[in-house]
Design an enzyme around this catalytic site. Sequence first.
Site, PDB file in Angstrom:
ATOM      1  N   GLY A 232       0.806  -1.209   0.000  1.00  0.00           N
ATOM      2  CA  GLY A 232       0.000   0.000   0.000  1.00  0.00           C
ATOM      3  C   GLY A 232       0.843   1.264   0.000  1.00  0.00           C
ATOM      4  O   GLY A 232       2.085   1.219   0.003  1.00  0.00           O
ATOM      5  N   ALA A 233       0.167   2.410   0.020  1.00  0.00           N
ATOM      6  CA  ALA A 233       0.848   3.695   0.007  1.00  0.00           C
ATOM      7  C   ALA A 233       1.675   3.879   1.274  1.00  0.00           C
ATOM      8  O   ALA A 233       1.231   3.545   2.373  1.00  0.00           O
ATOM      9  CB  ALA A 233      -0.193   4.824  -0.105  1.00  0.00           C
ATOM     10  N   SER A 235       4.014   2.324   2.530  1.00  0.00           N
ATOM     11  CA  SER A 235       4.248   1.110   3.319  1.00  0.00           C
ATOM     12  C   SER A 235       5.722   0.772   3.444  1.00  0.00           C
ATOM     13  O   SER A 235       6.101  -0.073   4.264  1.00  0.00           O
ATOM     14  CB  SER A 235       3.519  -0.083   2.686  1.00  0.00           C
ATOM     15  OG  SER A 235       3.985  -0.303   1.363  1.00  0.00           O
ATOM     16  N   GLY A 236       6.572   1.412   2.635  1.00  0.00           N
ATOM     17  CA  GLY A 236       8.001   1.106   2.648  1.00  0.00           C
ATOM     18  C   GLY A 236       8.441   0.285   1.454  1.00  0.00           C
ATOM     19  O   GLY A 236       9.538  -0.295   1.455  1.00  0.00           O
ATOM     20  N   SER A 238       9.386   1.189  -1.688  1.00  0.00           N
ATOM     21  CA  SER A 238      10.568   1.687  -2.393  1.00  0.00           C
ATOM     22  C   SER A 238      11.826   1.485  -1.571  1.00  0.00           C
ATOM     23  O   SER A 238      12.885   1.120  -2.104  1.00  0.00           O
ATOM     24  CB  SER A 238      10.399   3.173  -2.734  1.00  0.00           C
ATOM     25  OG  SER A 238       9.357   3.353  -3.676  1.00  0.00           O
ATOM     26  N   THR A 256       9.532   5.884 -13.422  1.00  0.00           N
ATOM     27  CA  THR A 256       8.466   5.941 -14.421  1.00  0.00           C
ATOM     28  C   THR A 256       7.538   7.127 -14.204  1.00  0.00           C
ATOM     29  O   THR A 256       6.656   7.376 -15.022  1.00  0.00           O
ATOM     30  CB  THR A 256       7.627   4.653 -14.378  1.00  0.00           C
ATOM     31  OG1 THR A 256       7.097   4.495 -13.053  1.00  0.00           O
ATOM     32  CG2 THR A 256       8.478   3.444 -14.727  1.00  0.00           C
ATOM     33  N   HIS A 273      13.501  10.400  -2.845  1.00  0.00           N
ATOM     34  CA  HIS A 273      13.957   9.170  -3.487  1.00  0.00           C
ATOM     35  C   HIS A 273      15.399   9.322  -3.957  1.00  0.00           C
ATOM     36  O   HIS A 273      16.221   8.424  -3.770  1.00  0.00           O
ATOM     37  CB  HIS A 273      13.054   8.840  -4.683  1.00  0.00           C
ATOM     38  CG  HIS A 273      11.801   8.115  -4.300  1.00  0.00           C
ATOM     39  ND1 HIS A 273      11.575   6.809  -4.645  1.00  0.00           N
ATOM     40  CD2 HIS A 273      10.707   8.506  -3.602  1.00  0.00           C
ATOM     41  CE1 HIS A 273      10.395   6.420  -4.188  1.00  0.00           C
ATOM     42  NE2 HIS A 273       9.837   7.441  -3.546  1.00  0.00           N
ATOM     43  N   ARG A 277      19.246   7.174  -2.799  1.00  0.00           N
ATOM     44  CA  ARG A 277      19.973   6.287  -3.713  1.00  0.00           C
ATOM     45  C   ARG A 277      21.480   6.483  -3.590  1.00  0.00           C
ATOM     46  O   ARG A 277      21.954   7.592  -3.389  1.00  0.00           O
ATOM     47  CB  ARG A 277      19.578   6.572  -5.162  1.00  0.00           C
ATOM     48  CG  ARG A 277      18.122   6.337  -5.470  1.00  0.00           C
ATOM     49  CD  ARG A 277      17.806   6.789  -6.887  1.00  0.00           C
ATOM     50  NE  ARG A 277      16.446   7.286  -6.970  1.00  0.00           N
ATOM     51  CZ  ARG A 277      16.000   8.105  -7.904  1.00  0.00           C
ATOM     52  NH1 ARG A 277      16.824   8.540  -8.835  1.00  0.00           N
ATOM     53  NH2 ARG A 277      14.748   8.510  -7.893  1.00  0.00           N
ATOM     54  N   ASP A 303      10.619   1.746 -10.564  1.00  0.00           N
ATOM     55  CA  ASP A 303       9.725   2.316  -9.557  1.00  0.00           C
ATOM     56  C   ASP A 303       8.886   3.416 -10.225  1.00  0.00           C
ATOM     57  O   ASP A 303       9.375   4.520 -10.433  1.00  0.00           O
ATOM     58  CB  ASP A 303      10.556   2.874  -8.403  1.00  0.00           C
ATOM     59  CG  ASP A 303       9.739   3.169  -7.166  1.00  0.00           C
ATOM     60  OD1 ASP A 303       8.506   3.036  -7.227  1.00  0.00           O
ATOM     61  OD2 ASP A 303      10.341   3.531  -6.133  1.00  0.00           O
TER      62      ASP A 303
END
Length: 402
Positions: A232-233, A235-236, A238, A256, A273, A277, A303
């Site tokens: 779900g949104a 939720s971890g 990524s 994307t 994000h 990285r 992702d």
Amino acid sequence: MELTLLGTGAPDGLPRPACPCAVCAAARGPHARAATALLVDGVQLLDLTPGAALAAARAGQTLGGVRQVLLSHPHDGPSVELPPGLPSAGRAADGRVLTLLSGHRVRAVPMDAPGTGYEVTAPDGERLLYLPPGGAPAGVEPERDPPPPYDVVVADVVGRPDAVARLRAVGAAGPATDIVAAHLGHDVPQGPELERRLAAAGARAVPDGTTFTAGAYRPGPEVPRRTLVTGGARSGKSVEAERRLAAFPGVVYVATGGGRDGDPEWAERVRAHRDRRPASWLTRETCDLVPLLADDGPPLLIDCLSLWLTDAMDRVDAWDDAAWDGGGRKALHARTAELVEGVRATRRTVVAVTNEVGSGVVPATASVRRYRDELGRLNAAFAAECEHLLLVVAGQALPLRG
């Protein structure tokens, strides 16, 4: 080269004294770990920890033959008592080479954080790299005539997976290198969750007191080649996907979602994000996934599939009922089938992220219901081509397959 890990925990052990966290509360019995210390062929001790002589005796070893004690990191708190008969403990200067009468050759390896790594070469040529907690080798560059990969790397794999990535990037760690996690603290629950995370990095953990031989054949952890992470949104998902590839070099991060002009909240999401990285990862902002899957190259992190589907539906005007019935449905299904075929045929390591959106309230409009249904179909088809499937709930990754 015979190696005995007298301890495998963080500098202040596990459980950490007076720590109320859930991991420390559960770190009892086989899940408790003393501070990391490594005995090499009975002649060299890397890091000195409380109760070293007793730990060695429990492991069926003795410190009576130790001729060198090297420290890898600053030791906070009270000094550790040196067992009788052992030489003085100290840290070697970066780049210094020491040779023991036993024929073991030691080189101090500079780190990018406080501490010193040690490269140990046995008389018969086996090679070990021992890294301190929180440290990765500094200035690692490809060599014109590189030595063979290390037989064993003992490192802080959980805290610094990029250390392993750096070694892999220059060929210092290869497919046959035994990567053993050390300096384990309360960042990860012990047991199956720790084993799962380390297996994804091509590493393993062992209990305190484990003795093993460098260079001996042992089947390494099987790293899944295709993984789908769903949930779900917030939720971890990524974070879990990024963690799975953090120990590998040159990862291509496929975003994307692209950019959204004038949307500061979206810009903040993208920035968060990017900040997570590793600097060595390459970012591609594209929804054209099939050519990437067809090419050879480093691992792909995609992702995410839900944003890919949004783009695919935009291209065929699937939000319009008339366009959907007039050919949009067929065009979208052809596009998703092409993507699924690309996943089936790819030779690259792939970790993809998607969303679960069909577990809540039924959408009020036909177009949003259409998106929900198509994402469910895409997730099921994509998952069928993956060896490993994870569901992330409240930050916890639950293996559904693999």
